[in-house]
Design an enzyme around this catalytic site. Sequence first.
Site, PDB file in Angstrom:
ATOM      1  N   ASP A  18      16.763   6.743 -38.286  1.00  0.00           N
ATOM      2  CA  ASP A  18      16.001   5.642 -37.713  1.00  0.00           C
ATOM      3  C   ASP A  18      16.866   4.736 -36.839  1.00  0.00           C
ATOM      4  O   ASP A  18      16.734   3.523 -36.878  1.00  0.00           O
ATOM      5  CB  ASP A  18      15.370   4.821 -38.854  1.00  0.00           C
ATOM      6  CG  ASP A  18      14.333   3.824 -38.352  1.00  0.00           C
ATOM      7  OD1 ASP A  18      13.725   4.079 -37.300  1.00  0.00           O
ATOM      8  OD2 ASP A  18      14.136   2.788 -39.021  1.00  0.00           O
TER       9      ASP A  18
ATOM     10  N   CYS B  43     -10.348  12.347 -47.167  1.00  0.00           N
ATOM     11  CA  CYS B  43      -9.880  11.030 -47.602  1.00  0.00           C
ATOM     12  C   CYS B  43      -9.607  10.101 -46.415  1.00  0.00           C
ATOM     13  O   CYS B  43      -8.901  10.465 -45.472  1.00  0.00           O
ATOM     14  CB  CYS B  43      -8.613  11.170 -48.435  1.00  0.00           C
ATOM     15  SG  CYS B  43      -7.945   9.601 -49.027  1.00  0.00           S
TER      16      CYS B  43
ATOM     17  N   CYS C 256      -6.471  -0.746 -44.947  1.00  0.00           N
ATOM     18  CA  CYS C 256      -5.578  -1.510 -44.072  1.00  0.00           C
ATOM     19  C   CYS C 256      -6.130  -2.913 -43.849  1.00  0.00           C
ATOM     20  O   CYS C 256      -7.242  -3.074 -43.328  1.00  0.00           O
ATOM     21  CB  CYS C 256      -5.409  -0.795 -42.730  1.00  0.00           C
ATOM     22  SG  CYS C 256      -4.339  -1.703 -41.587  1.00  0.00           S
TER      23      CYS C 256
ATOM     24  N   CYS D  96      -6.683   5.090 -46.629  1.00  0.00           N
ATOM     25  CA  CYS D  96      -5.722   4.244 -45.921  1.00  0.00           C
ATOM     26  C   CYS D  96      -6.401   3.482 -44.793  1.00  0.00           C
ATOM     27  O   CYS D  96      -6.098   2.301 -44.550  1.00  0.00           O
ATOM     28  CB  CYS D  96      -4.562   5.073 -45.399  1.00  0.00           C
ATOM     29  SG  CYS D  96      -5.013   6.382 -44.242  1.00  0.00           S
TER      30      CYS D  96
ATOM     31  N   CYS E 199      -0.460  -4.088 -37.077  1.00  0.00           N
ATOM     32  CA  CYS E 199       0.166  -3.647 -38.325  1.00  0.00           C
ATOM     33  C   CYS E 199       1.014  -4.768 -38.936  1.00  0.00           C
ATOM     34  O   CYS E 199       1.848  -5.371 -38.256  1.00  0.00           O
ATOM     35  CB  CYS E 199       1.036  -2.424 -38.041  1.00  0.00           C
ATOM     36  SG  CYS E 199       1.934  -1.811 -39.467  1.00  0.00           S
TER      37      CYS E 199
END
Length: 386
Positions: free
Chosen positions: A132, A189, A196, A192, A212
């Site tokens: 990262d 599904c 959120c 999420c 976000c």
Amino acid sequence: MSGSAKEIIAEKARALGFDLVGVSRAEPLEAGGERLREWQAAGMAGEMAYMNRPVELLSDPRKLQKSARSVISLGVSYYPGEHPENPGSGGRVARYAWGRDYHEVIKERLFRLRRELEEELGVKIKARAFTDAVPLLERSAAQRAGLGFFGRNSCLINGEIGSYFFIADLIVDLELEPDEPGSGTCGRCTRCMSACPTGAIKAPGVVDARLCISYLTIENRGEIPRKLRPLVGDWAFGCDVCQEVCPYNKRKAQKSRWPEFSAEAGAGEYLDLLEVLEIRDEEAFERHFAGTPLTRPGRAGLVRNCCVVAGNLRLEAAVPALIRCLTEDESPVVRAHAAWALGEIGGAAAGAALRRAAEAEGDPRCREEIRAAETSCAKKSAPRSP
């Protein structure tokens, strides 16, 4: 290079604590690049300049190392357990940041892996090791190396350990047999997407960073939009909601074997809001959070976040500290969010402080926030009709 070389790589990587190991060719990540191009065009990267770099750079491992032949993708679980109940004055921290800074912790073991591979294979390896920290679509590389599939929340999900894992890479000049790409599905599904808090997951696999909570509290250096502040809840650094509701994590999340990622190793599950609100200078901030991921948003960013959480929790005990933020902090971002929090909490002391600050504040944006907070505070203090 033979399959035995891959077996040695897997053996050495797992011995060093990596939970997942896969190999892909160092070729352009075409599918990931196309997704990135569309995401950039929609403006969903927000102010993350590093994610607005040219797609050709971000999607080609050979741009990072000309001699690259293969990419060894590795995964290490950071899952430290479930959040305990908020003590009442805490700012929630995303699980990946409970312990030490993963960049440094993982990089050290990547270098060890490279050295051990050179010794075992008897060759000099030219490699680029990172996690990262360079311009590469690491999740796309990891998916192509077989580490998992993209979930609806855009996280990489592994069928055996879920999605609570860091991705690390070694770009090497070795010709290695590639693994099959990761496969799997979320089925029907959509938990999420429904869970959120800000509706940031716009479509399966498409997250608008501008909404976000992780972006708003970490990468964002300015103000958190006023309409989004109540939705931040008690998250002071990052957000795990889309992972918490994921059935793969509920069934498969694997406790990290790395003590560096435990709550005891770093800042832990919650920040003490009153403590953070009193941090006034960079030196004190670094002393408090050095070696942890929480330095990422900077002092002003983290104090801003804690102002928002204090306001959302209606934390009356934070009023004196928020007043000091409003009147003493050098950052207009902190002062603006302290004003908002005082307006949310209300009360005579908050109202009086806001009125005084409105006269003394020199920043136009802060004055606007203070005036709005005064109005909010007055409504909360007004007597209710019988």
